[in-house]
Write a protein that holds these residues in place. Sequence first.
Motif, PDB file in Angstrom:
ATOM      1  N   HIS A 283       0.825  -1.215   0.000  1.00  0.00           N
ATOM      2  CA  HIS A 283       0.000   0.000   0.000  1.00  0.00           C
ATOM      3  C   HIS A 283       0.854   1.258   0.000  1.00  0.00           C
ATOM      4  O   HIS A 283       1.841   1.369   0.705  1.00  0.00           O
ATOM      5  CB  HIS A 283      -1.045   0.008   1.116  1.00  0.00           C
ATOM      6  CG  HIS A 283      -0.511   0.034   2.516  1.00  0.00           C
ATOM      7  ND1 HIS A 283      -0.192   1.206   3.173  1.00  0.00           N
ATOM      8  CD2 HIS A 283      -0.257  -0.960   3.396  1.00  0.00           C
ATOM      9  CE1 HIS A 283       0.222   0.917   4.396  1.00  0.00           C
ATOM     10  NE2 HIS A 283       0.201  -0.378   4.555  1.00  0.00           N
ATOM     11  N   ASP A 295       6.285   0.785   6.505  1.00  0.00           N
ATOM     12  CA  ASP A 295       4.832   0.597   6.350  1.00  0.00           C
ATOM     13  C   ASP A 295       4.251   1.674   5.466  1.00  0.00           C
ATOM     14  O   ASP A 295       3.894   2.727   5.938  1.00  0.00           O
ATOM     15  CB  ASP A 295       4.177   0.605   7.736  1.00  0.00           C
ATOM     16  CG  ASP A 295       2.706   0.246   7.685  1.00  0.00           C
ATOM     17  OD1 ASP A 295       2.243  -0.231   6.637  1.00  0.00           O
ATOM     18  OD2 ASP A 295       2.012   0.453   8.688  1.00  0.00           O
ATOM     19  N   ASP A 296       4.103   1.467   4.189  1.00  0.00           N
ATOM     20  CA  ASP A 296       4.434   0.222   3.519  1.00  0.00           C
ATOM     21  C   ASP A 296       5.216   0.551   2.253  1.00  0.00           C
ATOM     22  O   ASP A 296       5.011  -0.082   1.224  1.00  0.00           O
ATOM     23  CB  ASP A 296       3.153  -0.557   3.228  1.00  0.00           C
ATOM     24  CG  ASP A 296       3.420  -1.925   2.609  1.00  0.00           C
ATOM     25  OD1 ASP A 296       4.495  -2.491   2.875  1.00  0.00           O
ATOM     26  OD2 ASP A 296       2.614  -2.381   1.815  1.00  0.00           O
ATOM     27  N   GLU A 329      -4.913   1.868   2.660  1.00  0.00           N
ATOM     28  CA  GLU A 329      -4.992   0.681   3.525  1.00  0.00           C
ATOM     29  C   GLU A 329      -5.202   1.109   4.970  1.00  0.00           C
ATOM     30  O   GLU A 329      -5.895   0.443   5.721  1.00  0.00           O
ATOM     31  CB  GLU A 329      -3.697  -0.141   3.408  1.00  0.00           C
ATOM     32  CG  GLU A 329      -3.749  -1.496   4.110  1.00  0.00           C
ATOM     33  CD  GLU A 329      -3.334  -1.445   5.571  1.00  0.00           C
ATOM     34  OE1 GLU A 329      -3.642  -2.395   6.306  1.00  0.00           O
ATOM     35  OE2 GLU A 329      -2.720  -0.458   6.006  1.00  0.00           O
ATOM     36  N   GLU A 330      -4.593   2.228   5.342  1.00  0.00           N
ATOM     37  CA  GLU A 330      -4.511   2.553   6.771  1.00  0.00           C
ATOM     38  C   GLU A 330      -5.830   2.931   7.424  1.00  0.00           C
ATOM     39  O   GLU A 330      -6.048   2.620   8.573  1.00  0.00           O
ATOM     40  CB  GLU A 330      -3.471   3.658   7.005  1.00  0.00           C
ATOM     41  CG  GLU A 330      -2.033   3.245   6.665  1.00  0.00           C
ATOM     42  CD  GLU A 330      -1.464   2.205   7.620  1.00  0.00           C
ATOM     43  OE1 GLU A 330      -2.192   1.722   8.503  1.00  0.00           O
ATOM     44  OE2 GLU A 330      -0.272   1.869   7.470  1.00  0.00           O
ATOM     45  N   ASP A 357       3.189  -6.363   3.234  1.00  0.00           N
ATOM     46  CA  ASP A 357       2.832  -5.259   4.127  1.00  0.00           C
ATOM     47  C   ASP A 357       3.256  -5.602   5.546  1.00  0.00           C
ATOM     48  O   ASP A 357       2.534  -5.396   6.508  1.00  0.00           O
ATOM     49  CB  ASP A 357       1.320  -4.991   4.068  1.00  0.00           C
ATOM     50  CG  ASP A 357       0.928  -3.794   4.927  1.00  0.00           C
ATOM     51  OD1 ASP A 357       1.820  -2.991   5.272  1.00  0.00           O
ATOM     52  OD2 ASP A 357      -0.261  -3.664   5.251  1.00  0.00           O
TER      53      ASP A 357
HETATM   54 ZN   LIG Z   1       0.753  -1.330   6.328  1.00  0.00          ZN
END
Ligand SMILES: [Zn+2]
Length: 461
Positions: A283, A295-296, A329-330, A357
Amino acid sequence: MKNFTIILLSFCLISCKDEIVPFDQETSDVINTFYSDALEKRESYELLRVLSKDIGARPSGSEGAKKAVLWSKKVMEDYGFDTVYLQEVMVPHWERGELEEAYFYNGKEKINLSILGAGGTVSTPKEGITAEVVEVASLDEVDELGRENIEGKIVFYNKAFNQRYINVGTSYGETGFQRRTGAVKAAEHGALASVFRSLSSSTYEDFPHTGGMSYKEGLDSIPHGGLGVLSSEKLSQALKENPKLKLTVKLSGTWYPDALSHNVVGLLRGEKNPEKIITVGGHLDSWDIGEGAHDDGAGCVHSIGALRLFQKQNIKPNNTIRAVMFMNEEFGLRGGLKYAEIAIKENEQHIAAIESDASGYVPRGFGFSGSDEQLEKIQDWLKYFDKNTISYFSKGGGGADIGPLHRQTGTPMFGLSIDGQKYFEMHHTAKDVFELVHARELELGTASLASLVYLIDKYGL
Ligand SMILES: [Zn+2]
């Protein structure tokens, strides 16, 4: 001797039911070259440097996210992937404000604590919220204490990581409720604000942690922030000495309307079955602090790098291989949901989806969510990996972004598993910066992804 024969026979009944797949020297050579190229050229590491240092934090809806979309598109175009395109996706947009402070007084001495608003928190008034504190270690405890003990106070969730686990992720799983649902539970009983011990395995640093949280409709949205672990210890100790002490919390954050953003897709077209797709992704969005290097950013450059390794060895895949930089994604997973939605609408045929990830530390294996027969088959592929990198395929796992595709279409999914001992010391904190990524460790991840894609492409599942 008789026993030995029986053991041998039964061994063959279990493991010789399928023909033993002979060792394929060509496969071994290709995979070795993936690793040697990645380790020697360090192209993923250089990409990650640019993403982390020149672009930096890139939360959904931000300028950084926009830049990262354009940058990753250009990187894949410059590499000459067969097609590079964007998938439009509307994403939630929240921004942290300047105000972020927590303190209490020990007599006349002001004790400052390190605090970071959870991602999505509402603001306190400018002067902050000052109130007595109720320390708990679970949501049930809040219910048991009830409104008579909680109303008008600040709930302090202080459940520490259990250091006994070898898999640190287990502790993250056990403590995650504090950040995710802590504010809702505290608000149910009339709390003014809530704070939580950072979801961190560190015992010697005080970097506060952020991450997704939730509010519930029909319930007051109260400010919610993470305290560094040392700050949490300090507050807990002070409460033992003076249960009536008052904590002041100042937090700020603003929600904006959803913003237009994108997943970024680059692909190498399959020679034999262009309609069949193997997805490998990470992501692109990150939290707003640090640089989102592990991340990430790591997962993104792993994925681009995997296709790059195919290209450099002039390997024409049988099936189409897509590198996907997922957006959001977060907090919202909108990119992953959009990717699955389009796949279904377009009737796409997905063979497998792989996500990285879990950071840029040393890869150890792959988690796999598919059938037991498939899991049994892929165990045989371990013979092509150096045991210092990939030593297992385990049941379960995948990734948040490819989860919707897996659940909605049954596409088998893999997640790159990484040595996680250091991960939760920097995860979602200001410490997630490029300097904490090690070039060789990162490159092992790139080569591992390329190798898995190659094996799936060549032998199928
Ligand atoms: Zn992540």
